[in-house]
Design an enzyme around this catalytic site. Structure first.
Site, short mmCIF file in Angstrom:
data_model
loop_
_atom_site.label_atom_id
_atom_site.label_comp_id
_atom_site.label_asym_id
_atom_site.label_seq_id
_atom_site.Cartn_x
_atom_site.Cartn_y
_atom_site.Cartn_z
N TYR A 142 0.81 -1.21 0.00
CA TYR A 142 0.00 0.00 0.00
C TYR A 142 0.85 1.26 0.00
O TYR A 142 0.36 2.33 -0.37
CB TYR A 142 -0.93 0.02 1.22
CG TYR A 142 -2.17 -0.83 1.07
CD1 TYR A 142 -2.07 -2.21 0.97
CD2 TYR A 142 -3.44 -0.25 1.05
CE1 TYR A 142 -3.21 -3.00 0.84
CE2 TYR A 142 -4.57 -1.03 0.92
CZ TYR A 142 -4.45 -2.40 0.83
OH TYR A 142 -5.59 -3.17 0.70
N LYS A 198 3.82 -15.52 2.84
CA LYS A 198 4.05 -16.29 1.62
C LYS A 198 5.56 -16.49 1.53
O LYS A 198 6.22 -16.05 0.58
CB LYS A 198 3.47 -15.50 0.42
CG LYS A 198 3.45 -16.26 -0.89
CD LYS A 198 2.45 -17.39 -0.94
CE LYS A 198 2.56 -18.14 -2.27
NZ LYS A 198 1.75 -19.37 -2.30
N ASP A 230 -2.13 -18.76 1.05
CA ASP A 230 -3.10 -19.55 0.26
C ASP A 230 -3.74 -20.63 1.13
O ASP A 230 -4.94 -20.87 1.09
CB ASP A 230 -2.46 -20.13 -1.02
CG ASP A 230 -1.09 -20.76 -0.79
OD1 ASP A 230 -0.55 -20.67 0.33
OD2 ASP A 230 -0.56 -21.37 -1.74
N ASP A 254 -6.10 -7.51 4.11
CA ASP A 254 -7.24 -6.93 3.41
C ASP A 254 -8.08 -8.04 2.77
O ASP A 254 -9.30 -8.10 2.93
CB ASP A 254 -6.73 -5.96 2.33
CG ASP A 254 -7.86 -5.40 1.49
OD1 ASP A 254 -8.87 -4.97 2.08
OD2 ASP A 254 -7.74 -5.39 0.25
N ASP A 258 -12.03 -9.86 4.10
CA ASP A 258 -13.26 -9.94 3.31
C ASP A 258 -13.76 -11.38 3.30
O ASP A 258 -14.96 -11.65 3.44
CB ASP A 258 -13.03 -9.48 1.85
CG ASP A 258 -13.33 -7.99 1.65
OD1 ASP A 258 -13.18 -7.23 2.63
OD2 ASP A 258 -13.69 -7.60 0.52
C1 IPM Z 1 -10.33 -1.98 3.70
C2 IPM Z 1 -10.61 -1.46 2.33
C3 IPM Z 1 -9.53 -0.49 1.90
C4 IPM Z 1 -8.21 -1.22 1.92
C5 IPM Z 1 -9.81 0.17 0.53
C6 IPM Z 1 -11.09 0.96 0.54
C7 IPM Z 1 -8.67 1.00 0.05
O1 IPM Z 1 -10.76 -2.51 1.41
O2 IPM Z 1 -10.19 -1.17 4.64
O3 IPM Z 1 -10.25 -3.19 3.87
O4 IPM Z 1 -7.85 -1.91 0.94
O5 IPM Z 1 -7.49 -1.12 2.91
MG MG Z 2 -10.74 -4.40 2.29
#
Ligand code: IPM
Ligand code: MG
Length: 368
Positions: A142, A198, A230, A254, A258
């Site tokens: 990032y 990884k 993975d 990240d 999700d």
């Molecule tokens: C998160 C989001 C952010 C990230 C995006 C919106 C840039 O997906 O906070 O998980 O990737 O950090």
């Molecule tokens: Mg995210």
């Protein structure tokens, strides 16, 4: 009786809708206690670009610095892939995280019993799941430089087209402080840390592993295991009960969170706390946001689930304001509305009633 200052940055898309309900929860806490919350709103993301010309202004940064905590909604939407960073709404998040030194992003995943049926994953697999993902938030891909598209073909492996580069870089100090944070957290839980990397491919991961091993020696009561990312992605849906604390670098965290949010039924259920080293009069300064994004497809329709935002406000009460009882009151109010069958569309189950964002928020506030 105490006074607290909270910066409220609702942002774009469903950000304002869900943040309004989180504010509603804070107001309910205020009414039932002797605390005063001074909420200071400011623009962020696309909303700020439109009015102030950049994703987050210096004045808003200063407002956040001067507060005890930041309540954040969501940013993004229209600007994906914009070449000019100033015009990219996500830049607000990156700036906040970096300049406020919020290196530890904490994302708890604990499915509510009444929501096991809302997940696409089998009930038996979900029962008893209780994990926290600790994501490194101010390093890695990032922030690494260079990061750019090179329109001329210089440097391209095959001549004739553009090329692009991103840089993953981690220092020993960055790895050490996040692994240490995870080990401390594990001490108050089941004493198990899974460090995800990884290391069979990346140098950053090989250093990560080495540093994690060294740090863990200071925590003999904590069991450290290493897992390739993975394999972790598979393990999260195969045997999620296996995890207590997961610690990992920025982008792996990240992606994995999700995925992990599906264990809780929906992204709309997962709060997060981004914590740094700065201490306020009451606790640790932090930024609190739902893990979901702006959800442009449902913006303005009253369909968004405000529970992740409300649960983020609970984390704010706990970590930055030191109000543990208030945090618990908010969390049990959420559990209670879910048990009573209130559902936004993302967590619809057979025996539930679909309610709007505002109705869900009001139901929680009533029970605080
Ligand atoms: C998160 C989001 C952010 C990230 C995006 C919106 C840039 O997906 O906070 O998980 O990737 O950090
Ligand atoms: Mg995210």
């Amino acid at each position: 009786m105490a006074e607290y200052t909270i910066a409220v940055l609702a942002g774009d898309g469903i950000g304002p809708e869900v943040t309004a309900e989180a504010v509603g929860a804070l107001r309910a806490v205020e009414r039932r206690s002797s605390h005063t919350f001074t909420l200071r709103e400011a623009l962020v993301g696309q909303a700020a670009i439109a009015v102030e010309g950049e994703a987050i202004s210096d004045a808003t940064m200063a407002l956040c610095q001067a507060s005890d905590a930041v309540l954040f909604g969501a940013v993004g939407g229209a600007g994906v892939g914009r070449p000019d960073a100033k015009a990219q709404p996500e830049n607000a998040l990156f700036r906040l995280r970096k300049e406020l030194a919020l290196f530890a992003n904490v994302r708890p995943v604990r499915p509510l019993p009444a929501l096991l049926g809302a997940s696409t994953i089998k009930r038996e697999t979900l029962r008893g799941v209780d994990m926290v993902v600790v994501r490194e938030l101010t390093g890695g891909l990032y922030y690494g430089k260079p990061s750019e598209i090179r329109e001329d073909s210089a440097g391209a492996v095959e001549a004739g087209g553009a090329s692009a580069v991103d840089t993953m870089v981690y220092s020993e100090a960055e790895i050490e402080r996040i692994v240490r944070y995870a080990c401390e957290l594990a001490r108050g839980r089941r004493q198990r840390v899974t460090s995800v990397d990884k290391a069979n491919v990346l140098s950053c991961s090989r250093l990560w592993r080495r540093v994690a091993e060294r740090v863990a020696r200071d925590y003999p009561d904590v069991t450290l295991r290493h897992l390739l990312v993975d394999s972790c992605a598979m393990g999260l849906i195969r045997q999620p009960r296996d995890f207590d604390v997961i610690v990992t670098e920025n982008m792996f965290g990240d992606i994995l969170t999700d995925e992990a949010s599906m264990l809780a039924g929906s992204m709309g259920m997962l709060p997060s706390a981004s914590l740094g080293t700065r201490m306020t009069a009451h606790g640790r300064f932090g930024l609190y946001e739902p893990i979901h994004g702006t959800a442009p497809d449902i913006t303005g329709q009253g369909k968004a689930n405000p529970l992740a935002a409300i649960l983020s406000a609970a984390l704010l009460l706990r970590y930055s304001l030191g109000l543990t009882r208030a945090a618990e009151a908010v969390e049990s109010a959420v559990a209670s509305v879910i048990a009573a069958g209130y559902r936004t569309p993302d967590i619809a189950t057979a025996r539930g009633t679909i309610v709007s964002t505002g109705e869900m928020g009001a139901a929680v506030a009533e029970r605080i």
